[in-house]
Scaffold this motif. Structure first.
Motif, PDB file in Angstrom:
ATOM      1  N   GLU A 130      -5.851 -11.983  -7.951  1.00 50.23           N
ATOM      2  CA  GLU A 130      -6.369 -13.131  -8.176  1.00 50.23           C
ATOM      3  C   GLU A 130      -7.624 -13.179  -7.647  1.00 50.23           C
ATOM      4  O   GLU A 130      -8.729 -13.499  -8.347  1.00 50.23           O
ATOM      5  CB  GLU A 130      -5.582 -14.216  -7.622  1.00 50.23           C
ATOM      6  CG  GLU A 130      -4.362 -14.646  -8.361  1.00 50.23           C
ATOM      7  CD  GLU A 130      -3.529 -15.637  -7.769  1.00 50.23           C
ATOM      8  OE1 GLU A 130      -4.067 -16.200  -6.660  1.00 50.23           O
ATOM      9  OE2 GLU A 130      -2.488 -15.632  -8.033  1.00 50.23           O
ATOM     10  N   ARG A 131      -7.933 -12.679  -6.448  1.00 46.92           N
ATOM     11  CA  ARG A 131      -9.179 -12.596  -5.801  1.00 46.92           C
ATOM     12  C   ARG A 131      -9.335 -11.152  -5.051  1.00 46.92           C
ATOM     13  O   ARG A 131      -8.564 -10.623  -4.816  1.00 46.92           O
ATOM     14  CB  ARG A 131      -9.390 -13.854  -4.744  1.00 46.92           C
ATOM     15  CG  ARG A 131     -10.071 -14.876  -5.556  1.00 46.92           C
ATOM     16  CD  ARG A 131      -9.796 -16.226  -4.631  1.00 46.92           C
ATOM     17  NE  ARG A 131      -9.623 -17.226  -5.456  1.00 46.92           N
ATOM     18  CZ  ARG A 131      -8.466 -17.822  -5.986  1.00 46.92           C
ATOM     19  NH1 ARG A 131      -7.530 -17.291  -5.193  1.00 46.92           N
ATOM     20  NH2 ARG A 131      -8.487 -18.821  -6.751  1.00 46.92           N
ATOM     21  N   GLN A 178     -12.552  -5.627  -0.610  1.00 46.22           N
ATOM     22  CA  GLN A 178     -13.126  -5.294  -2.054  1.00 46.22           C
ATOM     23  C   GLN A 178     -14.357  -6.272  -2.203  1.00 46.22           C
ATOM     24  O   GLN A 178     -15.346  -5.891  -2.506  1.00 46.22           O
ATOM     25  CB  GLN A 178     -11.914  -5.765  -2.884  1.00 46.22           C
ATOM     26  CG  GLN A 178     -10.697  -4.861  -3.070  1.00 46.22           C
ATOM     27  CD  GLN A 178      -9.508  -5.524  -3.603  1.00 46.22           C
ATOM     28  OE1 GLN A 178      -9.387  -6.607  -3.791  1.00 46.22           O
ATOM     29  NE2 GLN A 178      -8.414  -4.859  -3.459  1.00 46.22           N
ATOM     30  N   LYS A 197      -2.915  -7.122 -13.291  1.00 46.93           N
ATOM     31  CA  LYS A 197      -2.434  -6.258 -12.140  1.00 46.93           C
ATOM     32  C   LYS A 197      -1.953  -7.256 -11.162  1.00 46.93           C
ATOM     33  O   LYS A 197      -1.205  -6.828 -10.283  1.00 46.93           O
ATOM     34  CB  LYS A 197      -3.242  -5.293 -11.431  1.00 46.93           C
ATOM     35  CG  LYS A 197      -2.585  -4.525 -10.409  1.00 46.93           C
ATOM     36  CD  LYS A 197      -3.019  -2.776 -10.459  1.00 46.93           C
ATOM     37  CE  LYS A 197      -2.452  -2.241  -9.200  1.00 46.93           C
ATOM     38  NZ  LYS A 197      -0.955  -2.044  -9.422  1.00 46.93           N
ATOM     39  N   GLY A 198      -2.288  -8.431 -11.283  1.00 45.54           N
ATOM     40  CA  GLY A 198      -1.876  -9.562 -10.374  1.00 45.54           C
ATOM     41  C   GLY A 198      -2.903  -9.898  -9.249  1.00 45.54           C
ATOM     42  O   GLY A 198      -2.511 -10.668  -8.329  1.00 45.54           O
ATOM     43  N   THR A 235      -4.855  -2.979   2.651  1.00 47.20           N
ATOM     44  CA  THR A 235      -5.752  -3.970   2.587  1.00 47.20           C
ATOM     45  C   THR A 235      -6.286  -3.969   1.295  1.00 47.20           C
ATOM     46  O   THR A 235      -7.433  -4.902   1.234  1.00 47.20           O
ATOM     47  CB  THR A 235      -6.808  -4.403   3.825  1.00 47.20           C
ATOM     48  OG1 THR A 235      -7.399  -3.081   4.035  1.00 47.20           O
ATOM     49  CG2 THR A 235      -5.958  -4.624   5.298  1.00 47.20           C
ATOM     50  N   GLY A 290       0.713  -1.144   0.218  1.00 49.82           N
ATOM     51  CA  GLY A 290       0.102  -0.093   0.179  1.00 49.82           C
ATOM     52  C   GLY A 290       0.938   1.080   0.058  1.00 49.82           C
ATOM     53  O   GLY A 290       1.926   1.321  -0.572  1.00 49.82           O
ATOM     54  N   PHE A 322     -13.439 -12.227  -8.856  1.00 49.14           N
ATOM     55  CA  PHE A 322     -13.859 -11.004  -9.458  1.00 49.14           C
ATOM     56  C   PHE A 322     -15.070 -11.165 -10.212  1.00 49.14           C
ATOM     57  O   PHE A 322     -15.612 -10.343 -10.661  1.00 49.14           O
ATOM     58  CB  PHE A 322     -12.904 -10.359  -9.925  1.00 49.14           C
ATOM     59  CG  PHE A 322     -11.787  -9.725  -9.090  1.00 49.14           C
ATOM     60  CD1 PHE A 322     -12.162  -8.484  -8.438  1.00 49.14           C
ATOM     61  CD2 PHE A 322     -10.356 -10.234  -8.677  1.00 49.14           C
ATOM     62  CE1 PHE A 322     -11.450  -7.825  -7.466  1.00 49.14           C
ATOM     63  CE2 PHE A 322      -9.674  -9.430  -7.860  1.00 49.14           C
ATOM     64  CZ  PHE A 322     -10.049  -8.433  -7.143  1.00 49.14           C
ATOM     65  N   GLY A 342       2.376   2.319   2.509  1.00 50.30           N
ATOM     66  CA  GLY A 342       2.902   2.251   3.844  1.00 50.30           C
ATOM     67  C   GLY A 342       4.090   1.178   4.020  1.00 50.30           C
ATOM     68  O   GLY A 342       4.673   1.005   3.224  1.00 50.30           O
ATOM     69  N   LYS A 393      -7.962  -0.956  -0.112  1.00 49.45           N
ATOM     70  CA  LYS A 393      -9.035  -0.133  -0.551  1.00 49.45           C
ATOM     71  C   LYS A 393      -9.136   0.625  -1.633  1.00 49.45           C
ATOM     72  O   LYS A 393     -10.168   0.922  -2.160  1.00 49.45           O
ATOM     73  CB  LYS A 393      -8.945   1.182   0.837  1.00 49.45           C
ATOM     74  CG  LYS A 393      -9.475   0.472   2.148  1.00 49.45           C
ATOM     75  CD  LYS A 393      -9.423   1.821   3.323  1.00 49.45           C
ATOM     76  CE  LYS A 393      -8.337   1.729   3.924  1.00 49.45           C
ATOM     77  NZ  LYS A 393      -7.313   2.748   3.676  1.00 49.45           N
ATOM     78  N   THR A 394      -7.963   1.120  -2.137  1.00 49.34           N
ATOM     79  CA  THR A 394      -8.059   1.834  -3.415  1.00 49.34           C
ATOM     80  C   THR A 394      -8.438   1.065  -4.422  1.00 49.34           C
ATOM     81  O   THR A 394      -9.446   1.778  -5.221  1.00 49.34           O
ATOM     82  CB  THR A 394      -6.524   2.281  -3.579  1.00 49.34           C
ATOM     83  OG1 THR A 394      -5.490   2.447  -2.693  1.00 49.34           O
ATOM     84  CG2 THR A 394      -6.292   3.209  -4.882  1.00 49.34           C
TER      85      THR A 394
HETATM   86  N1  LIG Z   1      -7.101  -8.289  -4.443  1.00 46.08           N
HETATM   87  C1  LIG Z   1      -5.952  -8.122  -4.565  1.00 46.08           C
HETATM   88  N2  LIG Z   1      -4.917  -8.892  -4.664  1.00 46.08           N
HETATM   89  C2  LIG Z   1      -3.746  -8.912  -4.710  1.00 46.08           C
HETATM   90  N3  LIG Z   1      -3.104  -7.762  -4.250  1.00 46.08           N
HETATM   91  C3  LIG Z   1      -3.819  -6.597  -3.893  1.00 46.08           C
HETATM   92  C4  LIG Z   1      -5.424  -6.784  -4.004  1.00 46.08           C
HETATM   93  N4  LIG Z   1      -5.933  -5.532  -3.969  1.00 46.08           N
HETATM   94  C5  LIG Z   1      -4.897  -4.767  -3.575  1.00 46.08           C
HETATM   95  N5  LIG Z   1      -3.732  -5.139  -3.701  1.00 46.08           N
HETATM   96  C6  LIG Z   1      -2.216  -4.862  -3.756  1.00 46.08           C
HETATM   97  O1  LIG Z   1      -2.385  -4.602  -2.274  1.00 46.08           O
HETATM   98  C7  LIG Z   1      -1.218  -3.483  -1.890  1.00 46.08           C
HETATM   99  C8  LIG Z   1      -1.986  -2.492  -0.962  1.00 46.08           C
HETATM  100  O2  LIG Z   1      -3.135  -1.814  -1.780  1.00 46.08           O
HETATM  101  P1  LIG Z   1      -3.866  -0.588  -1.660  1.00 46.08           P
HETATM  102  O3  LIG Z   1      -2.820   0.609  -1.544  1.00 46.08           O
HETATM  103  O4  LIG Z   1      -5.029  -0.473  -2.356  1.00 46.08           O
HETATM  104  O5  LIG Z   1      -4.207  -0.431  -0.030  1.00 46.08           O
HETATM  105  P2  LIG Z   1      -5.045   0.416   0.654  1.00 46.08           P
HETATM  106  O6  LIG Z   1      -5.847  -0.040   1.673  1.00 46.08           O
HETATM  107  O7  LIG Z   1      -5.512   1.659  -0.037  1.00 46.08           O
HETATM  108  O8  LIG Z   1      -3.733   1.169   1.501  1.00 46.08           O
HETATM  109  P3  LIG Z   1      -3.249   2.443   1.994  1.00 46.08           P
HETATM  110  O9  LIG Z   1      -4.414   3.117   2.447  1.00 46.08           O
HETATM  111  O10 LIG Z   1      -2.033   2.253   2.599  1.00 46.08           O
HETATM  112  O11 LIG Z   1      -2.856   3.117   0.727  1.00 46.08           O
HETATM  113  C9  LIG Z   1      -1.079  -2.658  -3.413  1.00 46.08           C
HETATM  114  O12 LIG Z   1       0.022  -3.016  -3.865  1.00 46.08           O
HETATM  115  C10 LIG Z   1      -2.171  -3.373  -4.145  1.00 46.08           C
HETATM  116  O13 LIG Z   1      -1.671  -3.402  -5.569  1.00 46.08           O
END
Ligand SMILES: Nc1ncnc2c1ncn2[C@@H]1O[C@H](COP(=O)(O)OP(=O)(O)OP(=O)(O)O)[C@@H](O)[C@H]1O
Length: 389
Positions: free
Chosen positions: A143-144, A149, A140-141, A170, A17, A124, A19, A172-173
């Motif tokens: 899988e689920r 989400q 984007k890699g 986790t 993320g 998905f 972080g 969110k984006t």
């Molecule tokens: N379904 C998924 N399967 C695998 N990887 C995922 C999935 N969803 C998100 N990711 C990956 O997990 C990482 C964290 O996701 P993301 O940045 O969206 O989290 P976030 O909750 O928005 O975190 P933050 O608030 O710190 O930005 C990213 O590298 C993203 O590509």
């Protein structure tokens, strides 16, 4: 201390993320069903609890009985049944074709904790997304869907307002980018989605995620934030824009000038809503909403729900679906400590701590007021340090 990140970002040894990394301690990653009571289900989409991908024609009967029912079909209905089967096999085989052609990155085998593994088992494909969007998701890699989400995507697709709380890192984006991309009508040359974020860095990251997930769509994404040339943004807005990511002040400025037209913007997403509702941003956010249609959908994502978020929810959201995946604040696998000290004692206290414990590089975030001084201190004390801005 900042405890972000469950999914490690590609190419990094255990962060994710926006972080930090996950120290390899106290990790407990066994698969487990999430407690059904940890969110407030005011509505449930039809496919929410359907963990297999096949239609259940006779849902109340065990599988053997289904076979009996099929054998009892009349010859006419049998023909229909066969035709349906042939059709669905045709769909299946074409669906295999597009999947075979995807350029999927190598699987990410790094350890994941329950923050992202405790899913219901949705796919998905359960959400009936556009094929081009599904392709972007898989390429984007992903899988689920992750837990946040699974909770948000189907609800957002129904058009409901959402107030969601989930730990950082986790997913969110993607939880809001996927429904946003799905809902955009590429043939309508208008801003249909605005994603508000509190910082330029976050705007750039979020727009990058939208572009990657939507790379097979014809959705035009634009970023606009303070601190950059207003003239460039004005020029860009003469070109088609479907999805606008930015900070509230700049978007409001453009809206007031009549250059950013939001009358067709049916979805407003607020990431880090608690920060967007701080006194610095809240007046701009509220004014912006008045440029949007009355029936707009609002999705709010926040790690904390202070009273400002609640007040805003009560004023601007219509019967929001509340998702709370944060029974505890700390990510699994991370132990947080704090020392309550006076401002003038901070540096001394840190120095003492660093002389006794070795911290992971990501353990200290820019939330410390004087990150530069801290970084110098860490470097001088021979501690590893990463900048988290
Ligand atoms: N379904 C998924 N399967 C695998 N990887 C995922 C999935 N969803 C998100 N990711 C990956 O997990 C990482 C964290 O996701 P993301 O940045 O969206 O989290 P976030 O909750 O928005 O975190 P933050 O608030 O710190 O930005 C990213 O590298 C993203 O590509």
């Amino acid at each position: 201390m900042n405890s972000r990140a469950r999914y490690p970002p590609p190419g990094m040894g255990g962060g994710g993320g926006r972080g930090s990394g996950i120290p390899n301690q106290n990790l407990s990653g066994s698969y487990q069903q999430r407690n059904a009571n940890n969110h407030n289900n005011s509505q449930m989409p039809n496919n929410q609890n359907n963990n297999n991908n096949y239609p259940n024609y006779y849902p109340n009967q065990p599988p053997q009985q289904q076979w009996l029912r099929r054998n009892q079909l009349t010859s006419e209905s049998l023909v229909d049944e066969v035709e349906k089967t042939v059709q669905s096999e045709a769909v299946d085989s074409s669906s295999q074709d597009w999947k075979d052609q995807l350029k999927i990155p190598p699987p990410d085998t790094r350890f994941r904790t329950e923050d992202v593994t405790a899913t219901k088992g949705n796919e998905f494909e359960d959400y009936f997304l556009k094929r081009e969007l599904l392709m972007g998701i898989y390429e984007k890699g992903f899988e689920r869907p992750s837990p946040i989400q699974e909770e948000s995507i189907p609800i957002a697709l129904t058009g409901s307002d959402i107030l969601a709380r989930a730990k950082n890192g986790t997913g969110k984006t993607a939880a809001f980018c996927i429904p946003a991309l799905e809902k955009i009508d590429q043939d309508n040359n208008a801003i249909q989605v605005v994603i508000l974020v509190p910082t330029r860095e976050l705007a750039l990251q979020t727009s990058q995620v939208c572009k990657e997930l939507g790379k097979n769509l014809k959705v035009q994404v634009m970023v606009t934030t303070g601190g950059t040339s207003l003239k460039d943004d004005i020029m860009r807005l003469y070109q088609p824009v479907h999805l606008l990511v930015g900070t509230p002040g700049r978007i409001l400025d453009l809206a007031k000038r009549g250059i950013c037209v939001l009358k067709d913007c049916s979805m407003l997403i607020m990431d880090e809503a608690d920060k967007l509702l701080s006194p610095e941003f809240q007046p701009s956010v509220q004014q912006l909403i008045h440029f949007m249609p009355a029936n707009r959908q609002i999705l709010m994502f926040s790690a904390t729900f202070p009273v400002t978020v609640k007040d805003f929810k009560d004023r601007f959201l219509h019967k929001p679906y509340v998702i709370n995946l944060m029974d505890e604040l700390t990510l699994k696998g991370i132990t947080q400590y704090y020392a309550f000290v006076e401002e003038r004692q901070k540096v001394h206290c840190l120095n003492t701590l660093f002389s006794k414990v070795r911290l992971s590089p990501e353990a200290c975030s820019s939330h410390f007021h004087r990150w530069y001084a801290l970084t110098c201190l860490l470097t001088a004390s021979n501690q590893p340090v990463n900048y988290l801005l």
